[in-house]
Design a protein around this motif. Sequence first.
Motif, PDB file in Angstrom:
ATOM      1  N   UNK A 180      61.498  84.809  79.757  1.00  0.00           N
ATOM      2  CA  UNK A 180      60.214  84.920  79.071  1.00  0.00           C
ATOM      3  C   UNK A 180      60.348  85.708  77.766  1.00  0.00           C
ATOM      4  N   UNK A 181      61.030  86.843  77.809  1.00  0.00           N
ATOM      5  CA  UNK A 181      61.195  87.639  76.588  1.00  0.00           C
ATOM      6  C   UNK A 181      62.096  86.933  75.582  1.00  0.00           C
ATOM      7  N   UNK A 182      63.164  86.333  76.086  1.00  0.00           N
ATOM      8  CA  UNK A 182      64.111  85.667  75.185  1.00  0.00           C
ATOM      9  C   UNK A 182      63.459  84.465  74.511  1.00  0.00           C
ATOM     10  N   UNK A 183      62.705  83.664  75.264  1.00  0.00           N
ATOM     11  CA  UNK A 183      62.072  82.488  74.649  1.00  0.00           C
ATOM     12  C   UNK A 183      61.040  82.914  73.602  1.00  0.00           C
ATOM     13  N   UNK A 184      60.315  83.976  73.888  1.00  0.00           N
ATOM     14  CA  UNK A 184      59.371  84.505  72.896  1.00  0.00           C
ATOM     15  C   UNK A 184      60.118  84.922  71.634  1.00  0.00           C
ATOM     16  N   UNK A 185      61.238  85.634  71.800  1.00  0.00           N
ATOM     17  CA  UNK A 185      62.009  86.094  70.638  1.00  0.00           C
ATOM     18  C   UNK A 185      62.534  84.919  69.827  1.00  0.00           C
ATOM     19  N   UNK A 186      62.988  83.876  70.501  1.00  0.00           N
ATOM     20  CA  UNK A 186      63.506  82.708  69.799  1.00  0.00           C
ATOM     21  C   UNK A 186      62.448  82.046  68.928  1.00  0.00           C
ATOM     22  N   UNK A 187      61.195  82.117  69.380  1.00  0.00           N
ATOM     23  CA  UNK A 187      60.106  81.452  68.668  1.00  0.00           C
ATOM     24  C   UNK A 187      59.382  82.364  67.683  1.00  0.00           C
ATOM     25  N   UNK A 188      59.442  83.677  67.908  1.00  0.00           N
ATOM     26  CA  UNK A 188      58.668  84.619  67.092  1.00  0.00           C
ATOM     27  C   UNK A 188      59.479  85.198  65.936  1.00  0.00           C
ATOM     28  N   UNK A 189      60.755  85.510  66.182  1.00  0.00           N
ATOM     29  CA  UNK A 189      61.557  86.180  65.170  1.00  0.00           C
ATOM     30  C   UNK A 189      62.341  85.160  64.346  1.00  0.00           C
ATOM     31  N   UNK A 190      62.101  85.094  63.043  1.00  0.00           N
ATOM     32  CA  UNK A 190      62.790  84.109  62.198  1.00  0.00           C
ATOM     33  C   UNK A 190      64.311  84.199  62.285  1.00  0.00           C
ATOM     34  N   UNK A 191      64.841  85.403  62.422  1.00  0.00           N
ATOM     35  CA  UNK A 191      66.296  85.560  62.455  1.00  0.00           C
ATOM     36  C   UNK A 191      66.908  85.003  63.744  1.00  0.00           C
ATOM     37  N   UNK A 192      66.070  84.704  64.736  1.00  0.00           N
ATOM     38  CA  UNK A 192      66.559  84.116  65.981  1.00  0.00           C
ATOM     39  C   UNK A 192      66.445  82.592  66.008  1.00  0.00           C
ATOM     40  N   UNK A 193      65.836  82.016  64.980  1.00  0.00           N
ATOM     41  CA  UNK A 193      65.555  80.575  64.964  1.00  0.00           C
ATOM     42  C   UNK A 193      66.822  79.736  65.121  1.00  0.00           C
ATOM     43  N   UNK A 194      67.930  80.224  64.591  1.00  0.00           N
ATOM     44  CA  UNK A 194      69.181  79.459  64.672  1.00  0.00           C
ATOM     45  C   UNK A 194      69.655  79.296  66.104  1.00  0.00           C
ATOM     46  N   UNK A 195      69.208  80.190  66.989  1.00  0.00           N
ATOM     47  CA  UNK A 195      69.609  80.132  68.394  1.00  0.00           C
ATOM     48  C   UNK A 195      68.647  79.313  69.247  1.00  0.00           C
ATOM     49  N   UNK A 222      53.105  83.447  73.632  1.00  0.00           N
ATOM     50  CA  UNK A 222      53.865  83.333  72.385  1.00  0.00           C
ATOM     51  C   UNK A 222      55.192  82.608  72.595  1.00  0.00           C
ATOM     52  N   UNK A 223      55.636  82.564  73.840  1.00  0.00           N
ATOM     53  CA  UNK A 223      56.852  81.835  74.174  1.00  0.00           C
ATOM     54  C   UNK A 223      56.577  80.435  74.675  1.00  0.00           C
ATOM     55  N   UNK A 224      55.307  80.025  74.614  1.00  0.00           N
ATOM     56  CA  UNK A 224      54.957  78.677  75.018  1.00  0.00           C
ATOM     57  C   UNK A 224      54.642  78.509  76.494  1.00  0.00           C
ATOM     58  N   UNK A 225      54.408  79.614  77.205  1.00  0.00           N
ATOM     59  CA  UNK A 225      54.059  79.535  78.624  1.00  0.00           C
ATOM     60  C   UNK A 225      52.544  79.425  78.788  1.00  0.00           C
ATOM     61  N   UNK A 226      52.127  78.578  79.699  1.00  0.00           N
ATOM     62  CA  UNK A 226      50.703  78.354  79.963  1.00  0.00           C
ATOM     63  C   UNK A 226      50.282  79.204  81.161  1.00  0.00           C
ATOM     64  N   UNK A 227      49.696  80.352  80.881  1.00  0.00           N
ATOM     65  CA  UNK A 227      49.331  81.280  81.953  1.00  0.00           C
ATOM     66  C   UNK A 227      48.136  80.796  82.759  1.00  0.00           C
ATOM     67  N   UNK A 228      47.413  79.794  82.259  1.00  0.00           N
ATOM     68  CA  UNK A 228      46.297  79.256  83.037  1.00  0.00           C
ATOM     69  C   UNK A 228      46.795  78.589  84.315  1.00  0.00           C
ATOM     70  N   UNK A 229      48.071  78.266  84.352  1.00  0.00           N
ATOM     71  CA  UNK A 229      48.668  77.667  85.552  1.00  0.00           C
ATOM     72  C   UNK A 229      48.951  78.714  86.625  1.00  0.00           C
ATOM     73  N   UNK A 230      48.747  79.986  86.282  1.00  0.00           N
ATOM     74  CA  UNK A 230      49.045  81.094  87.199  1.00  0.00           C
ATOM     75  C   UNK A 230      47.831  82.022  87.267  1.00  0.00           C
ATOM     76  N   UNK A 231      46.775  81.623  87.967  1.00  0.00           N
ATOM     77  CA  UNK A 231      45.527  82.396  87.959  1.00  0.00           C
ATOM     78  C   UNK A 231      45.657  83.810  88.525  1.00  0.00           C
TER      79      UNK A 231
END
Length: 208
Positions: A106-121, A172-181
């Motif tokens: 969860x943290x890593x996927x958020x970082x990949x999508x949020x931080x521009x310097x991680x986009x290459x990964x 922010x990492x693309x997880x849909x929390x509505x699926x986990x009430x």
Amino acid sequence: MPILYSQLSSGNCYKPRLLMAKLGLPFEHVAVSSVDGSTRKPEFTAKNPNGKVPLLELDDGRFLAESNAILLHLAEGTRFIPDDSYARALMYQWLFFEQYTHEPNIAVRRALLVYPERAKDATPERLAATLEGGNKALLVMEQQLQKTPYFAGDAISIADIALYAYTHEANQGGYDLSAYPSVAKWLSRVAGDDGHVPITWLPETSGS
């Protein structure tokens, strides 16, 4: 006064700030970031050779790294560590789960999508793998929170602080929390606990 070296946008760094706010513990905040390279400078690696934040500098000059170790130290003798030995073991169980199952996805996927310097990964394969792993972690959390209001039982503990940090921004990492009430209700409970502050909060005695 203790000094916390941390990166404002980091969930791992949010954990000790949130706990210290809830406990009313005064501290100085010094902004250090992997983004600008300040965690790799000699003056910082002299304090933490691992070159990572958060890092807590105690009043006596000793240092403590790793977010969950900092939580354990700060929460000693407070309501955030259960008195019951089994509940305390459950708290540890969920702290390990957070670092080994939850955070790497969860943290890593958020970082990949949020931080521009991680986009290459952010390859399609890695995004797919972390999405799958993160949803599995959220399902495990959902199943537990259908049984108990908090992870170690009926009362909030540092396991909840640790898991809240990245879960509350999982969207922010693309997880849909509505699926986990049950997870969504738990997030509201943690946010409603006394002394809660957002991830952007800093103490008045701040070096940033």
